[in-house]
Design a protein around this motif. Structure first.
Motif, mmCIF file in Angstrom:
data_model
loop_
_atom_site.group_PDB
_atom_site.id
_atom_site.type_symbol
_atom_site.label_atom_id
_atom_site.label_comp_id
_atom_site.label_asym_id
_atom_site.label_seq_id
_atom_site.Cartn_x
_atom_site.Cartn_y
_atom_site.Cartn_z
ATOM 1 N N GLY A 14 0.803 -1.212 0.000
ATOM 2 C CA GLY A 14 0.000 0.000 0.000
ATOM 3 C C GLY A 14 0.835 1.259 0.000
ATOM 4 N N CYS A 15 2.085 1.159 0.398
ATOM 5 C CA CYS A 15 2.969 2.325 0.424
ATOM 6 C C CYS A 15 3.654 2.570 -0.917
ATOM 7 N N SER A 16 3.586 1.631 -1.822
ATOM 8 C CA SER A 16 4.209 1.805 -3.127
ATOM 9 C C SER A 16 3.358 2.727 -3.988
ATOM 10 N N SER A 17 4.018 3.414 -4.893
ATOM 11 C CA SER A 17 3.304 4.342 -5.766
ATOM 12 C C SER A 17 2.775 3.619 -6.999
ATOM 13 N N PHE A 18 1.917 4.309 -7.734
ATOM 14 C CA PHE A 18 1.390 3.762 -8.967
ATOM 15 C C PHE A 18 1.249 4.898 -9.975
ATOM 16 N N GLN A 19 1.388 4.559 -11.237
ATOM 17 C CA GLN A 19 1.347 5.546 -12.304
ATOM 18 C C GLN A 19 -0.071 6.087 -12.459
ATOM 19 N N ALA A 20 -0.187 7.400 -12.526
ATOM 20 C CA ALA A 20 -1.494 8.050 -12.661
ATOM 21 C C ALA A 20 -2.002 7.927 -14.092
ATOM 22 N N ASP A 21 -3.309 7.903 -14.228
ATOM 23 C CA ASP A 21 -3.905 7.961 -15.552
ATOM 24 C C ASP A 21 -3.541 9.308 -16.182
ATOM 25 N N PRO A 22 -3.238 9.325 -17.481
ATOM 26 C CA PRO A 22 -2.820 10.578 -18.126
ATOM 27 C C PRO A 22 -3.790 11.742 -17.930
ATOM 28 N N ARG B 98 5.373 12.382 -11.740
ATOM 29 C CA ARG B 98 5.513 11.778 -10.412
ATOM 30 C C ARG B 98 4.287 10.925 -10.150
ATOM 31 N N ASP B 99 4.537 9.695 -9.738
ATOM 32 C CA ASP B 99 3.462 8.745 -9.457
ATOM 33 C C ASP B 99 2.589 9.215 -8.306
ATOM 34 N N LEU B 100 1.427 8.579 -8.192
ATOM 35 C CA LEU B 100 0.543 8.770 -7.050
ATOM 36 C C LEU B 100 0.913 7.742 -5.989
ATOM 37 N N GLY B 101 0.699 8.073 -4.731
ATOM 38 C CA GLY B 101 0.962 7.128 -3.657
ATOM 39 C C GLY B 101 1.149 7.835 -2.333
ATOM 40 N N MET B 102 1.127 7.057 -1.271
ATOM 41 C CA MET B 102 1.194 7.620 0.070
ATOM 42 C C MET B 102 2.626 7.961 0.512
ATOM 43 N N LEU B 103 3.608 7.166 0.114
ATOM 44 C CA LEU B 103 4.973 7.362 0.566
ATOM 45 C C LEU B 103 5.507 8.700 0.070
ATOM 46 N N GLY B 104 5.804 9.604 0.973
ATOM 47 C CA GLY B 104 6.296 10.925 0.607
ATOM 48 C C GLY B 104 5.242 11.811 -0.011
ATOM 49 N N GLY B 105 3.980 11.460 0.143
ATOM 50 C CA GLY B 105 2.889 12.178 -0.506
ATOM 51 C C GLY B 105 2.754 13.626 -0.085
ATOM 52 N N HIS C 145 10.768 10.629 -21.699
ATOM 53 C CA HIS C 145 9.765 10.583 -20.636
ATOM 54 C C HIS C 145 10.305 9.777 -19.457
ATOM 55 N N LEU C 146 10.234 10.382 -18.280
ATOM 56 C CA LEU C 146 10.708 9.749 -17.052
ATOM 57 C C LEU C 146 9.592 9.766 -16.019
ATOM 58 N N ARG C 147 9.722 8.914 -15.001
ATOM 59 C CA ARG C 147 8.759 8.949 -13.908
ATOM 60 C C ARG C 147 9.456 8.773 -12.571
ATOM 61 N N ILE C 148 8.893 9.441 -11.587
ATOM 62 C CA ILE C 148 9.389 9.347 -10.220
ATOM 63 C C ILE C 148 8.475 8.366 -9.493
ATOM 64 N N VAL C 149 9.071 7.314 -8.943
ATOM 65 C CA VAL C 149 8.316 6.307 -8.217
ATOM 66 C C VAL C 149 8.751 6.319 -6.753
ATOM 67 N N SER C 150 7.895 5.815 -5.892
ATOM 68 C CA SER C 150 8.253 5.637 -4.483
ATOM 69 C C SER C 150 7.805 4.247 -4.063
ATOM 70 N N GLU C 151 8.737 3.522 -3.464
ATOM 71 C CA GLU C 151 8.465 2.154 -3.058
ATOM 72 C C GLU C 151 8.856 1.973 -1.599
ATOM 73 N N ALA C 152 8.133 1.108 -0.918
ATOM 74 C CA ALA C 152 8.345 0.909 0.511
ATOM 75 C C ALA C 152 9.773 0.440 0.826
ATOM 76 N N LYS C 153 10.319 -0.447 0.017
ATOM 77 C CA LYS C 153 11.644 -0.996 0.309
ATOM 78 C C LYS C 153 12.777 -0.064 -0.093
ATOM 79 N N SER C 154 12.665 0.563 -1.265
ATOM 80 C CA SER C 154 13.802 1.318 -1.794
ATOM 81 C C SER C 154 13.624 2.828 -1.757
ATOM 82 N N GLY C 155 12.459 3.325 -1.412
ATOM 83 C CA GLY C 155 12.229 4.771 -1.369
ATOM 84 C C GLY C 155 11.980 5.332 -2.757
#
Length: 141
Positions: free
Chosen positions: A15-23, A51-58, A123-133
Motif C-alpha cells: 500500500g505504500c508503493s506508488s502507482f502511475q497516474a492515468d494521463p 511523479r506517481d501517485l501514492g502515500m509514501l512521501g505524498g 519521458h521519465l517517472r518518479i516512483v516511491s516504493e516501501a523498500k527502496s524509497g
C-alpha cells in the motif's frame, strides 16, 4: 490466523508503493514551482517527468534536477516539461531544500543519464516504493 498475520504486513507495505497516474489525472507543476528550462531554445529537446501517485512521501515535494541544478519542485500526480539542450544530460531527483519542514531535512539523490536529441522528448517517472524509497526511471509506454 497465521495466514492473516503473514499476509497483512505484505499488504501494508504494498500500500505504500506508488502507482502511475492515468494521463487525464496528471496535472502540470504550477508556475511558482518551475525554476529552470521553461523556455524552448533553438535545438532543444524535451524532458518530461511525471511523479506517481501514492502515500509514501505524498506530503512532500521532490526536487527535479537537470545536470545537478534544481529545475522544478514536483508533487504527487504532477508533470513537468523541461526544454533542455541536446546531448547527454544527468536528470535526477533530490530533497527539496526550499521545504523547511521535516521533508527537507532528509537525504535523497537518484540520477539517471539521459540522451536528449534535438526536437525529441524523453519521458521519465518518479516512483516511491516501501523498500527502496524514491527513484527516477525511464517511463515505459
Amino acid at each position: 490466523m497465521r495466514l492473516i498475520c503473514a499476509v497483512l504486513p505484505l499488504l501494508a507495505l504494498a500500500g505504500c508503493s506508488s502507482f502511475q497516474a492515468d494521463p487525464e489525472k496528471v496535472t502540470a507543476v504550477p508556475a511558482e514551482r518551475l525554476l529552470a528550462y521553461q523556455q524552448p531554445v533553438a535545438g532543444s529537446g524535451l524532458v518530461v517527468v511525471d511523479r506517481d501517485l501514492g502515500m509514501l512521501g505524498g506530503g512532500c515535494y521532490v526536487a527535479v534536477l537537470v545536470d545537478r541544478q534544481v529545475a522544478a519542485r514536483i508533487g504527487i500526480g504532477e508533470q513537468v516539461r523541461l526544454h533542455v539542450p541536446p546531448g547527454n544530460r544527468v536528470v535526477g531527483i533530490g530533497i527539496d531544500r526550499a521545504d523547511d519542514s521535516l521533508c527537507g531535512k532528509g537525504r535523497l539523490r537518484r540520477e539517471l543519464a539521459v540522451r536528449v536529441e534535438e526536437g525529441e522528448s524523453q519521458h521519465l517517472r518518479i516512483v516511491s516504493e516501501a523498500k527502496s524509497g524514491f527513484d527516477i526511471r525511464l517511463a515505459t509506454p
